[in-house]
Design an enzyme around this catalytic site. Structure first.
Site, mmCIF file in Angstrom:
data_model
loop_
_atom_site.group_PDB
_atom_site.id
_atom_site.type_symbol
_atom_site.label_atom_id
_atom_site.label_comp_id
_atom_site.label_asym_id
_atom_site.label_seq_id
_atom_site.Cartn_x
_atom_site.Cartn_y
_atom_site.Cartn_z
ATOM 1 N N HIS A 72 0.840 -1.208 0.000
ATOM 2 C CA HIS A 72 0.000 0.000 0.000
ATOM 3 C C HIS A 72 0.876 1.260 0.000
ATOM 4 O O HIS A 72 0.621 2.218 -0.726
ATOM 5 C CB HIS A 72 -0.891 0.042 1.251
ATOM 6 C CG HIS A 72 -1.823 -1.124 1.398
ATOM 7 N ND1 HIS A 72 -1.784 -1.966 2.482
ATOM 8 C CD2 HIS A 72 -2.825 -1.578 0.618
ATOM 9 C CE1 HIS A 72 -2.722 -2.886 2.364
ATOM 10 N NE2 HIS A 72 -3.371 -2.685 1.246
ATOM 11 N N LYS A 91 -0.384 -6.490 -7.939
ATOM 12 C CA LYS A 91 -0.707 -7.671 -7.128
ATOM 13 C C LYS A 91 -2.096 -8.200 -7.470
ATOM 14 O O LYS A 91 -2.334 -9.392 -7.520
ATOM 15 C CB LYS A 91 -0.618 -7.284 -5.649
ATOM 16 C CG LYS A 91 -1.312 -8.212 -4.663
ATOM 17 C CD LYS A 91 -0.502 -9.448 -4.441
ATOM 18 C CE LYS A 91 -1.136 -10.467 -3.495
ATOM 19 N NZ LYS A 91 -2.363 -10.160 -2.854
HETATM 20 P P1 AMP Z 1 -6.251 -4.084 -0.513
HETATM 21 O O1 AMP Z 1 -6.125 -3.296 0.740
HETATM 22 O O2 AMP Z 1 -5.729 -5.477 -0.406
HETATM 23 O O3 AMP Z 1 -7.618 -3.976 -1.131
HETATM 24 O O4 AMP Z 1 -5.261 -3.394 -1.564
HETATM 25 C C1 AMP Z 1 -5.347 -2.026 -1.846
HETATM 26 C C2 AMP Z 1 -4.458 -1.717 -3.032
HETATM 27 O O5 AMP Z 1 -3.118 -2.073 -2.735
HETATM 28 C C3 AMP Z 1 -4.859 -2.510 -4.279
HETATM 29 O O6 AMP Z 1 -4.700 -1.679 -5.429
HETATM 30 C C4 AMP Z 1 -3.857 -3.639 -4.273
HETATM 31 O O7 AMP Z 1 -3.610 -4.160 -5.563
HETATM 32 C C5 AMP Z 1 -2.628 -2.946 -3.726
HETATM 33 N N1 AMP Z 1 -1.712 -3.941 -3.162
HETATM 34 C C6 AMP Z 1 -1.996 -4.932 -2.278
HETATM 35 N N2 AMP Z 1 -0.911 -5.681 -2.025
HETATM 36 C C7 AMP Z 1 0.094 -5.166 -2.780
HETATM 37 C C8 AMP Z 1 1.482 -5.500 -2.974
HETATM 38 N N3 AMP Z 1 2.048 -6.530 -2.332
HETATM 39 N N4 AMP Z 1 2.196 -4.755 -3.824
HETATM 40 C C9 AMP Z 1 1.640 -3.708 -4.485
HETATM 41 N N5 AMP Z 1 0.352 -3.335 -4.336
HETATM 42 C C10 AMP Z 1 -0.412 -4.046 -3.495
#
Ligand code: AMP
Length: 287
Positions: free
Chosen positions: A43, A155
């Site tokens: 994030h 991701k």
């Molecule tokens: P989430 O909180 O899991 O819904 O993720 C929020 C954002 O962060 C989304 O755009 C995800 O694709 C991105 N994200 C989650 N994990 C990663 C990671 N390991 N590397 C890069 N972006 C990430």
């Protein structure tokens, strides 16, 4: 309304609109990073990119019930609110929006956004309704924040592809940017769900990225058969008995349709259960 250093945290929709329209009137560009919280370096890398590209950065934290299936982890999804706020404030976020469920989904709401086809395969096949939840909430978040740039992580490659299609089809005036997947030193992609893993499971979870590394190696060596690339990943996974396949897929990066011969950009996407966690990972590769 509360403050962590320069970062302001708000809940009501009107407070977000107010802050953002003030920035816009001042000629500032606005980037938006939607999250479900449990903030990690993945994030934060999106926040850093957002900061480099725009004058102001808005982050939302909302564990969106609409994108979880009835037997999924909505209730136990981690919600370390105080820690999240400190991390985002330190990362230079200007506005943190933490909407209530009742605000985003009032009892009389009746509208859902669905991207046909792209949202029904891979993650969509394993998690029926998942992408309808994602597209509906992101459409709503975008309608409130109205950012110039929306930052998404590679991701969740399918999510990014589905949202790209939604933005195009609904003529939304926002630029989509993707940030690369941030990984642990051993290759495991950072995820809020990694916290569900026991020590042994954590050690074996590296199978996902190892399989993808093997897929990339085969592609670089000239392998063009989607089936053979899939088989190579499964062969790696045999060394990791705690990793149970959900899917291993080699698909066209644009259409998400299965690829028999690799001729253009492909998405190699995998999903597996490891103990109580369901993990996903992917690479994109272009000949
Ligand atoms: P989430 O909180 O899991 O819904 O993720 C929020 C954002 O962060 C989304 O755009 C995800 O694709 C991105 N994200 C989650 N994990 C990663 C990671 N390991 N590397 C890069 N972006 C990430």
């Amino acid at each position: 309304l509360s403050r962590n250093g320069a970062m302001v945290t708000v809940r009501p929709i009107a407070a977000v609109r107010h802050a953002v329209s003030r920035w816009r009137r001042g000629g500032h560009s606005v980037a938006f990073v939607p999250t479900m919280g449990a903030i990690h370096a993945g994030h934060l890398s999106l926040v850093a990119r957002a900061r480099r590209g725009s004058d102001r950065v808005v982050v939302s934290i909302f564990v969106n019930p609409l994108q979880f299936g009835p037997h999924e982890d909505f209730r136990r999804y981690p919600r370390p609110v105080t820690r999240d706020r400190a991390l985002l404030a330190d990362a230079g976020v200007d506005l943190l929006w933490t909407p209530d469920t009742e605000t985003l989904y009032p009892a009389d709401d009746r509208t859902r956004v669905r991207v046909m086809g792209l949202g029904d395969v891979l993650e969509g096949a394993s998690r029926p309704g998942h992408f309808e939840g994602v597209t509906t909430v992101v459409a709503k978040l975008l309608a409130v924040v109205r950012p110039d740039v929306l930052w998404l992580g590679q991701k969740d490659a399918q999510q990014a592809r589905v949202l790209e299609q939604m933005v195009k089809d609904l003529d939304l005036e926002v630029e989509l940017r993707r940030g690369p997947t941030v990984r642990e030193p051993d290759g495991l992609a950072l995820s809020s769900r990694n916290g569900y893993l026991s020590r042994d499971e954590r050690r074996q979870a590296v199978a996902l990225s190892r399989g993808l590394t093997e897929a990339r190696r085969r592609l670089m060596a000239g392998e063009r058969s989607g089936a053979k690339i899939g088989a190579a990943i499964r062969r790696v996974w045999r060394e990791y008995p705690l990793v149970r396949e959900d899917y291993v897929a080699v698909v066209d990066a644009d259409t998400l349709e299965p690829v028999i011969r690799v001729r253009k950009r492909v998405l190699v996407a995998v999903a597996a259960r490891v103990g109580a966690a369901r993990l996903i990972d992917n690479i994109e590769w272009e000949p």
